[in-house]
Design an enzyme around this catalytic site. Structure first.
Site, PDB file in Angstrom:
ATOM      1  N   ARG A 124       8.042 -27.818 -42.323  1.00 39.49           N
ATOM      2  CA  ARG A 124       8.933 -28.918 -42.684  1.00 39.49           C
ATOM      3  C   ARG A 124       8.806 -29.234 -44.162  1.00 39.49           C
ATOM      4  NH1 ARG A 124       9.079 -32.953 -37.833  1.00 39.49           N
ATOM      5  NH2 ARG A 124      10.622 -31.699 -36.772  1.00 39.49           N
ATOM      6  N   GLN A 129      14.465 -26.346 -45.148  1.00 36.06           N
ATOM      7  CA  GLN A 129      15.384 -27.108 -44.282  1.00 36.06           C
ATOM      8  C   GLN A 129      16.572 -26.276 -43.835  1.00 36.06           C
ATOM      9  OE1 GLN A 129      16.204 -30.758 -46.365  1.00 36.06           O
ATOM     10  NE2 GLN A 129      14.440 -31.784 -45.459  1.00 36.06           N
ATOM     11  N   ASP A 132      15.833 -24.479 -40.620  1.00 38.29           N
ATOM     12  CA  ASP A 132      15.178 -25.260 -39.568  1.00 38.29           C
ATOM     13  C   ASP A 132      16.045 -25.345 -38.306  1.00 38.29           C
ATOM     14  OD1 ASP A 132      13.892 -27.101 -38.018  1.00 38.29           O
ATOM     15  OD2 ASP A 132      13.568 -28.548 -39.625  1.00 38.29           O
ATOM     16  N   SER A 135      15.795 -28.655 -36.153  1.00 39.28           N
ATOM     17  CA  SER A 135      16.599 -29.785 -36.639  1.00 39.28           C
ATOM     18  C   SER A 135      18.089 -29.546 -36.431  1.00 39.28           C
ATOM     19  CB  SER A 135      16.336 -30.035 -38.123  1.00 39.28           C
ATOM     20  OG  SER A 135      15.012 -30.456 -38.315  1.00 39.28           O
ATOM     21  N   TYR A 230       5.309 -35.204 -37.866  1.00 44.71           N
ATOM     22  CA  TYR A 230       5.372 -35.378 -36.410  1.00 44.71           C
ATOM     23  C   TYR A 230       4.572 -36.611 -36.003  1.00 44.71           C
ATOM     24  CZ  TYR A 230       7.260 -30.655 -35.900  1.00 44.71           C
ATOM     25  OH  TYR A 230       8.063 -29.547 -35.962  1.00 44.71           O
TER      26      TYR A 230
END
Ligand code: NAD
Length: 377
Positions: A124, A129, A132, A135, A230
Site C-alpha cells: 500500500r 495504487q 491495487d 482496492s 490495516y
C-alpha cells in the site's frame, strides 16, 4: 529475441463474469511489443467477443495453449495442481491467487520452479495504487452492495415529498470505512439516504464527514492501525463493547452494510443475534465480509437468511455484478504491474528484489517461498 508473451485465463468459476483482459486496456500491453493470447470466450461475461479481442491484436487460444505458451499467465483465481504441473521452469503466474486459502500452490510452484506473483500482496504505497486489485474491486463492491441492498428494501432511499405526503429517507449504517465502506457511503448518499458510519480507525472520521455522512463515535479505548493502513485486531472485550454500543444505531437503520475485515485473518463477528432482534422487520443487513468468515450472525455466501424478520445477505464476488467496469479496472491493475517492470529492450520483466512492489508481491521465485507467512504452511 523473443517477445514477452502474456496469456489471460478465463475464470473456471462460472459465476465470475470478469475478464482479466479488456478491449479498453489491451493496447497498453500491445503497443510495447508484448504478445497477448487469451482463453477463448474469456470476454463472454462482459459482452466482449473473441473477435473483438483478435481485431485489436490479441490471439485466441485454448486453455492448454495459454498455460503452455506464456511467460506470464494472468489469472483471477489460483491454478489447480494439475495445471501448475503442466508448466515449465521459469514461467510466471500473476494473479489473484487467494494465498491464505490455497497454500498447496506454494509447494507446487516451488517444485516446478514456477514463479508466483500475488496481486493481493501489492504493497500500500502511492506508486503501487495503480496495481491495487483489492482496492479497485472493493470500490466497485461497495457500490454494488448498496444497489443490491436497496433492491431488497420495501421502500425507496431518498426522501420524497409527494402530494400523498412526505416519505422519510432510508437510514443506512456502514460499519468499516475502508475502500468498500467509503464507496458504500458515497453511493447511499447519492441515492438520498441518511448515512451513518463507524470504523475502529478514528482517522476516517474526516473522510466520512466529507461525504456528508455522520460518524458514529464509539469509544473502544486503544484501537489504531498498522503501518500498512490495516486495522489492528480488537480484543474480545472491545468487540463486545462495540456490539453493544452500535446496536442502537443498527436498530434505527433500514440497511446495515458491514465491511470490517482484517487482512489475512477471519473477519470479526460484530453483529450478533441480539442486535438483529432489535432491528426493524424488513430491514436488510448486507455482510460484505461474508467471504472472509462474515461479520454478521447467520450470514452465508450467496444466501438471504431471514432472521427475526431481518434479511441477512451475503453475496460473494460483488465486483462481478459490475463485471465490465471490474474488468477494465482489473486489467489495468495487471497491465500496470507488467509495464512497471518490463524492459522493452531486453523484452523481459526485471525482478529487482530491491523494489518494494516486487519484494512484496512475488511470493515464490526460483523454487523458493519468499514470504515468511507461507513458509511453514
Ligand atoms: P479493509 O478491507 O482491510 O477493511 C475494511 C475496514 O474495516 C477498514 O477500514 C478497517 O479499519 C475496518 N474494520 C476492521 N475491524 C473493524 C471493526 N471491528 N469495526 C469496524 N470497522 C472495522 O480496508 P481497506 O479498504 O483495505 O482500507 C484500509 C485503509 O487502507 C484505508 O485507509 C485505505 O484508504 C487504505 N488503503 C491505502 C492504500 C494505498 O495507500 N495504496 C491502498 C488500499 C487501502
Amino acid at each position: 529475441m523473443n517477445n514477452l508473451v502474456i496469456s489471460a485465463l478465463k475464470p473456471k468459476n462460472s459465476s465470475d463474469r470478469r475478464s482479466v483482459i479488456h478491449p479498453e486496456t489491451l493496447n497498453s500491453l500491445l503497443k510495447d511489443g508484448i504478445e497477448v493470447i487469451f482463453e477463448s470466450s474469456i470476454g463472454d461475461g462482459v459482452f466482449v467477443s473473441d473477435s473483438d479481442l483478435v481485431s485489436l491484436g490479441a490471439k485466441k487460444a485454448t486453455r492448454e495453449e495459454c498455460l503452455k505458451n506464456a511467460d506470464f499467465i494472468f489469472t483471477l483465481e489460483p491454478l489447480e495442481t494439475e495445471e501448475i504441473n503442466q508448466l515449465s521452469p521459469g514461467q510466471n503466474i500473476l494473479g489473484m491467487i487467494d494465498p491464505f486459502n490455497n497454500t498447496s500452490q506454494f509447494l507446487q510452484a516451488c517444485k516446478k520452479n514456477v514463479n508466483l506473483v500475488s496481486m493481493e500482496f501489492i504493497p500500500r504505497i502511492t506508486r503501487a495504487q495503480k496495481m491495487d486489485v483489492l482496492s479497485s474491486q472493493a470500490n466497485l463492491a461497495g457500490y454494488a452492495a448498496v444497489i443490491e441492498a436497496s433492491n431488497m428494501l420495501p421502500s425507496a432511499l431518498p426522501m420524497m415529498m409527494t402530494a400523498a405526503g412526505t416519505l422519510k429517507p432510508a437510514r443506512v449504517f456502514v460499519i468499516g470505512v475502508g475502500v468498500a465502506g467509503l464507496q458504500a457511503i458515497a453511493t447511499a448518499k447519492r441515492l438520498g439516504a441518511r448515512v451513518e458510519a463507524f470504523d475502529t480507525r478514528a482517522v476516517v472520521e474526516e473522510q466520512v464527514k466529507s461525504l456528508g455522512a455522520k460518524f458514529v463515535k464509539i469509544d473502544l479505548g486503544e484501537t489504531g492501525q498498522t503501518e500498512q493502513g490495516y486495522a489492528k485486531e480488537l480484543t474480545d472485550e472491545q468487540i463486545a463493547k462495540q456490539k453493544d454500543l452500535q446496536s442502537k444505531v443498527c436498530a434505527r437503520s433500514d440497511i446495515v452494510i458491514t465491511t470490517a475485515q482484517l487482512f489475512g485473518r477471519q473477519a470479526p463477528k460484530i453483529i450478533d443475534e441480539n442486535t438483529i432482534q432489535k432491528m426493524k422487520t424488513g430491514s436488510v443487513i448486507f455482510d460484505m465480509a461474508v467471504e472472509s468468515g462474515g461479520n454478521v450472525f447467520g450470514s452465508k455466501s450467496d444466501q438471504v437468511n431471514i432472521i427475526s424478520g431481518v434479511k441477512v445477505v451475503g453475496i460473494s464476488n460483488l465486483a462481478s455484478k459490475v463485471a465490465a467496469h471490474a474488468s477494465i479496472a482489473l486489467s489495468n491493475n495487471f497491465n500496470n504491474w507488467i509495464l512497471e517492470f518490463y524492459n522493452s529492450e531486453k523484452k523481459e520483466i526485471e525482478f529487482d528484489f530491491g523494489d518494494e512492489i516486487i519484494s512484496s508481491s512475488v511470493l515464490v521465485f526460483d523454487g523458493k517461498i519468499l514470504n515468511e507467512r507461507f513458509k511453514e504452511r
